[in-house]
Design an enzyme around this catalytic site. Sequence first.
Site, PDB file in Angstrom:
ATOM      1  N   LYS A 196     -34.705 -25.413 -89.969  1.00 12.54           N
ATOM      2  CA  LYS A 196     -34.689 -26.815 -89.281  1.00 12.54           C
ATOM      3  C   LYS A 196     -36.012 -27.113 -88.530  1.00 12.54           C
ATOM      4  O   LYS A 196     -36.864 -26.269 -88.272  1.00 12.54           O
ATOM      5  CB  LYS A 196     -33.519 -26.915 -88.409  1.00 12.54           C
ATOM      6  CG  LYS A 196     -33.671 -25.711 -87.311  1.00 12.54           C
ATOM      7  CD  LYS A 196     -34.477 -26.231 -86.041  1.00 12.54           C
ATOM      8  CE  LYS A 196     -34.477 -25.192 -85.112  1.00 12.54           C
ATOM      9  NZ  LYS A 196     -35.725 -25.275 -83.873  1.00 12.54           N
ATOM     10  N   ASP A 218     -29.130 -21.541 -81.427  1.00 14.43           N
ATOM     11  CA  ASP A 218     -29.742 -22.426 -82.450  1.00 14.43           C
ATOM     12  C   ASP A 218     -28.383 -22.518 -83.532  1.00 14.43           C
ATOM     13  O   ASP A 218     -28.446 -23.286 -84.700  1.00 14.43           O
ATOM     14  CB  ASP A 218     -30.886 -22.097 -83.023  1.00 14.43           C
ATOM     15  CG  ASP A 218     -32.037 -22.714 -82.051  1.00 14.43           C
ATOM     16  OD1 ASP A 218     -31.516 -23.392 -81.214  1.00 14.43           O
ATOM     17  OD2 ASP A 218     -33.058 -22.388 -82.150  1.00 14.43           O
TER      18      ASP A 218
END
Length: 340
Positions: A92, A219
């Site tokens: 990401k 995350d």
Amino acid sequence: MTSSHFLCHSPIFHPSPNIIENRSLSSFRSHGSSFFDSKSRNQRTPFVRLMVSARKQVEIVYNPDERINKLADEVDKEAAPVSRLTLFSPCKINVFLRITNKREDGFHDLASLFHVISLGDVIKFSLSPSKAQDRLSTNVPGVPLDDRNLIIKALNLYRKKTGSNNFFWIHLDKKVPTGAGLGGGSSNAATALWAANQFNGFLATEKELQEWSSEIGSDVPFFFSQGAAYCTGRGEVVQNIPPPLPLDLPMVLIKPQQACSTAEVYKRLQLDRTSKSDPVTLLEKISRNGISQDVCINDLEPPAFEVLPSLKRLKQRVLAASRGQYGAVFMSGRGQLSHS
């Protein structure tokens, strides 16, 4: 440890080929798992074979793990579809990252737009005959293969939560740089949880997997989203949003060899000197107008530049080389640089 990346959509800047990755944004499939469409994910390194006769052959094996995977593939052709899984584990970027508060537990609250991109790892899972331990192999030296690895942590967590006694053979084909703030390890953990649930007949819902995953890292829950999310708290509060950027938006990731410590970056963070931009307003602007330099804010950029001044110089070089052609040049993650 963290390092640096730039995301770009212009061909003007051409760093050396060993630090450049041409990438684009992308999205998850509808079930939100760590599957990812990729034309190259099933490519294999060919084996060298020396034919001796029509009946026999001598095979020279340069990659034992790849050979074991091939043998298992042949054996499993007639087996149930959940006997082996090959999954794409994307990384990401943080299109913006605001640090909003320091918490009593020592962590920081953040508000960030997370988005997966087309760079990722490929992970192969198969059931192990052992009921005692998992076996992890990888193509990258230095990656821990024991319970320090987030894949093993995720499998241990799944067994703890569900009571499953399944163990696995796992091969990690690592493409995402380690310690780069791209969430590669977090994505691997989410992928491992999803795979374990597949092998065990979906003992848990995807929502439960997402909730459990926050025990591994802040995350990790994002990687159970649809690919774009507004994340708050320590990053574990995930609000799915429609992708605000074109999924074919080209970009360039630049990872220099130098790295800086995330802990050192946070030590130098001064909350009274961070951006005053409202994160929700930033999200609305990006959804309405796309990428621009003024919305790609990362509050950790200034302290990261103090820790590693070469990052600041690198950003300045990219900006100068772009001659205004790049939409934005920015640091992604807790110590990286990005551009789009």
